[in-house]
Design a protein around this motif. Structure first.
Motif, short mmCIF file in Angstrom:
data_model
loop_
_atom_site.label_atom_id
_atom_site.label_comp_id
_atom_site.label_asym_id
_atom_site.label_seq_id
_atom_site.Cartn_x
_atom_site.Cartn_y
_atom_site.Cartn_z
N ALA A 56 0.82 -1.21 0.00
CA ALA A 56 0.00 0.00 0.00
C ALA A 56 0.85 1.26 0.00
N MET A 57 1.91 1.27 0.82
CA MET A 57 2.71 2.47 1.01
C MET A 57 4.05 2.32 0.27
N MET A 58 4.18 3.03 -0.85
CA MET A 58 5.43 3.01 -1.62
C MET A 58 5.74 4.44 -2.04
N PRO A 59 7.03 4.77 -2.14
CA PRO A 59 7.39 6.10 -2.64
C PRO A 59 7.04 6.22 -4.12
N GLY A 60 6.82 7.43 -4.57
CA GLY A 60 6.48 7.63 -5.98
C GLY A 60 5.03 7.26 -6.20
N MET A 61 4.80 6.11 -6.77
CA MET A 61 3.46 5.63 -7.06
C MET A 61 3.03 4.68 -5.93
N ASP A 62 2.04 5.09 -5.12
CA ASP A 62 1.61 4.23 -4.03
C ASP A 62 0.75 3.07 -4.54
N GLY A 63 0.28 2.25 -3.64
CA GLY A 63 -0.47 1.06 -4.03
C GLY A 63 -1.75 1.37 -4.77
N LEU A 64 -2.51 2.36 -4.30
CA LEU A 64 -3.76 2.71 -4.98
C LEU A 64 -3.51 3.26 -6.37
N GLN A 65 -2.48 4.08 -6.52
CA GLN A 65 -2.14 4.60 -7.85
C GLN A 65 -1.68 3.47 -8.77
N THR A 66 -0.90 2.55 -8.22
CA THR A 66 -0.43 1.40 -9.00
C THR A 66 -1.61 0.56 -9.46
N LEU A 67 -2.55 0.30 -8.55
CA LEU A 67 -3.74 -0.47 -8.91
C LEU A 67 -4.52 0.23 -10.02
N HIS A 68 -4.68 1.53 -9.90
CA HIS A 68 -5.39 2.30 -10.93
C HIS A 68 -4.72 2.14 -12.30
N GLU A 69 -3.40 2.22 -12.33
CA GLU A 69 -2.66 2.08 -13.60
C GLU A 69 -2.74 0.64 -14.13
N LEU A 70 -2.63 -0.35 -13.24
CA LEU A 70 -2.71 -1.75 -13.66
C LEU A 70 -4.08 -2.07 -14.25
N ARG A 71 -5.13 -1.49 -13.70
CA ARG A 71 -6.49 -1.73 -14.18
C ARG A 71 -6.70 -1.21 -15.61
N LYS A 72 -5.83 -0.32 -16.07
CA LYS A 72 -5.91 0.17 -17.45
C LYS A 72 -5.44 -0.88 -18.45
#
Length: 135
Positions: A56-72
């Motif tokens: 969930a907590m990562m520098p730069g792109m956090d977990g929610l942002q990563t999930l949003h991008e992966l869902r694309k």
């Protein structure tokens, strides 16, 4: 339905090593580990996971942002996602579930049972989907 291919996204190298031991050496899964969201997005072009284990907590792109991008990505639009976090307040947990996660696992986790836990979550997710589809 048997789980085999997992994409793990975690910025902390020591946790990546423990998860790899837990999921590859102990549970026998096929695992691709990524050190952040951008790495995960690039891995998806040639690896299609059956489950994504996402910090969930990562520098730069956090977990929610990563999930949003992966869902694309077409191959990840319906892939079950499990978040891992050390901060497990109920409101945050609900935010991850509302974003589409099937579960949230608290750190520290039990390396000996992580594989079984993910397998159970994966099977429960598809059993629930089958029930919804049959209604």
């Amino acid at each position: 339905m048997q789980l085999d291919k997992i994409l793990h996204v975690e910025d902390d190298e020591s946790i990546r090593v423990i998860v790899e031991m837990a999921l590859v050496d102990i549970a026998g899964f096929n695992l691709v580990s990524c050190d952040g969201g951008n790495d995960a997005i690039s891995q998806i072009t040639h690896y299609t996971p059956e489950l994504i284990l996402l910090d969930a907590m990562m520098p730069g792109m956090d977990g929610l942002q990563t999930l949003h991008e992966l869902r694309k990505k077409p191959q990840c639009q319906h892939t079950p996602v499990v978040f891992m976090t050390a901060r497990i307040q109920e409101s945050e947990k609900q935010e991850y579930l509302d974003a589409g996660a099937i579960a949230v696992i608290e750190k520290p986790f039990d390396a000996m049972t992580l594989g079984d836990e993910l397998q159970a979550l994966y099977q429960a997710h598809f059993r629930a989907a089958d029930i919804i589809d049959s209604e």
